[in-house]
Scaffold this active site. Structure first.
Site, mmCIF file in Angstrom:
data_model
loop_
_atom_site.group_PDB
_atom_site.id
_atom_site.type_symbol
_atom_site.label_atom_id
_atom_site.label_comp_id
_atom_site.label_asym_id
_atom_site.label_seq_id
_atom_site.Cartn_x
_atom_site.Cartn_y
_atom_site.Cartn_z
ATOM 1 N N GLU A 1 2.377 1.790 -3.525
ATOM 2 C CA GLU A 1 1.278 2.331 -4.242
ATOM 3 C C GLU A 1 1.060 3.775 -4.134
ATOM 4 O OE1 GLU A 1 -2.936 3.581 -3.804
ATOM 5 O OE2 GLU A 1 -3.034 1.777 -3.169
ATOM 6 N N HIS B 1 0.722 -1.215 0.162
ATOM 7 C CA HIS B 1 -0.011 -0.084 0.099
ATOM 8 C C HIS B 1 0.775 1.455 -0.059
ATOM 9 C CE1 HIS B 1 -2.231 3.261 2.292
ATOM 10 N NE2 HIS B 1 -2.908 2.947 1.405
#
Length: 431
Positions: A70, A67
């Protein structure tokens, strides 16, 4: 280039693997104004232990790193944000990370080729420095704290923690504040160079576009100098026992009514391809028959004031794990769980309704045909399925082949009381 035609749903698909291993799919959609593309990597929050590209020893990275990575992909070496150019072209762009993959996407009605080139370029241009990584930690820490206060999020993850003893699915996708503050640029580059290799990625494009032009644009934009990874990435995970971790987890939050998630851990795992798709389809039909609005169980719970209209039950399926999750709100979650158990045992002894089966199956067929008009549904589900060796175009064929006996067999195999857990969020009592 390969052309795949599905005569049942009247769709065709063009597929090619580029020199550096990137798998590219294009589905023409004549008459549609919007165009859509998603570039995804087979790398999610569950992937915490692996052998990095070019190395021989396994490493374990910090929770939440997929995450975190990203978030950092949008910051470019020239100081600009990748979103800015999408806005200039009039496109809507986004990204998401889940347990099993990370995806970067956009939709546009014009300047599509420019947007497609930009999507490929920025995802293949990592830029991590001590300064920009430290800056991001504070931003993500705030996001984590926000979810810590979200009762819906907590009741869900507590259900996963109750079901799973060792699998990483019980870990929050974003990690925790402690884990993300340990992330370094070097660690990010190890993850990027391993999992963002084109041979571990899929690009799916859909819209009223010229097939030759689409593939030419992709090939021009693609960074062909990236060395292809031969074979599969070596990943490690602890073997998950069949048994659940615990029967229940109860916490208190600022909510007006108790919330619950009831989970049934699936024992039938480590399937791929059509075998996995078939299990998912059968389980979806079964959940519709038992839990959806209009079912005998749903009507009983609602009419007796035990749940409100938020009550829902669905099946969630991946290669290494799967589960049915029933969620809702009600004054007595334990009673709801008991009644669900009673109905399931009743169906096991007396059998399910064939009429209910036919109705649920027809509904699934109608829903799928309807969803085939949604660019987002097709693209996002295509890449998610593809990483599990499933072609979404096979869905209707598998669905039509499901028999009543398959659903009854699944009922007996999956819904076992020893695999059932409950997660409850209770209101904080006023002083």
């Amino acid at each position: 280039m390969e052309k795949i035609v599905n005569n049942i749903i009247k769709e065709e698909l063009y597929f090619e693997t580029l020199e550096n291993g990137l798998k590219v799919y294009f589905m023409p959609k004549k008459g549609f104004i919007k165009k859509y593309a998603v570039l995804a990597t087979d790398f999610g929050s569950n992937d915490l232990e692996f052998i990095p590209k070019g190395e021989n020893e396994r490493i374990k990275v910090n929770e939440g790193i997929a995450h975190f990575l990203e978030h950092k992909m949008f910051e470019q070496p020239d100081g600009k944000n990748a979103f800015d150019l999408f806005s200039k072209y009039g496109a809507n762009a986004n990204a998401f990370t889940n347990f099993n993959m990370t995806a970067y996407l956009f939709s546009a009605t014009e300047n599509f080729n420019e947007c497609l080139t930009h999507l490929i370029d920025y995802v293949q241009t990592p830029y991590y420095t001590d300064e920009n990584v430290e800056k991001e930690k504070g931003i993500i820490a705030q996001e984590i704290k926000m979810y810590d206060d979200d009762a819906n999020w907590q009741v869900y993850f507590n259900a996963l923690k109750a079901m799973y003893q060792k699998h990483n699915v019980k870990i929050d996708i974003a990690g925790d504040v402690e884990s993300i503050y340990k992330i370094t640029p070097e660690e990010l580059y190890k993850c990027y160079n391993t999992f963002y290799n084109p041979s571990n990625m899929i690009l799916f494009i859909i819209g009223d576009l010229d097939q030759k032009e689409v593939f030419e644009t992709v090939k021009k934009a693609n960074h062909t100098e990236i060395e292809k990874i031969e074979g599969k990435i070596t990943r490690f995970s602890e073997k998950e026992p069949k048994e659940i971790a615990c029967k229940e987890i109860v916490e208190k939050y600022q909510v007006s009514m108790p919330m619950f998630n009831i989970g049934y851990k699936d024992e039938d795992i480590n399937l791929r391809g059509k075998e996995l798709l078939r299990k998912e389809v059968v389980s979806d039909i079964l959940c519709d028959m038992i839990f959806k609005t209009g079912s005998e169980l749903n009507d009983y719970l609602y009419m007796n004031g035990l749940v409100n209209d938020s009550f829902y039950g669905g099946f969630y399926s991946e290669v290494e794990y799967a589960f049915t999750l029933i969620s809702g709100e009600g004054k007595d979650p334990y009673k709801v769980k008991d009644i669900i158990s009673e109905y399931i045992e009743k169906y096991k002894k007396e059998g399910l309704s064939k009429e209910s089966f036919e109705r649920a199956k027809k509904k699934k067929i109608g829903e799928f045909i309807k969803y085939m008009d949604s660019m987002e549904f097709i693209a996002n589900n295509f890449v998610s399925y593809a990483f599990k060796d499933i072609n979404i175009l096979d869905y209707l064929e598998v669905l039509k082949d499901v028999k009543f006996e398959d659903v009854e067999e699944r009922l007996n195999k999956h819904f076992k009381e020893e695999n059932c857990v409950i997660s409850i969020i209770e209101p904080i009592e006023s002083m």
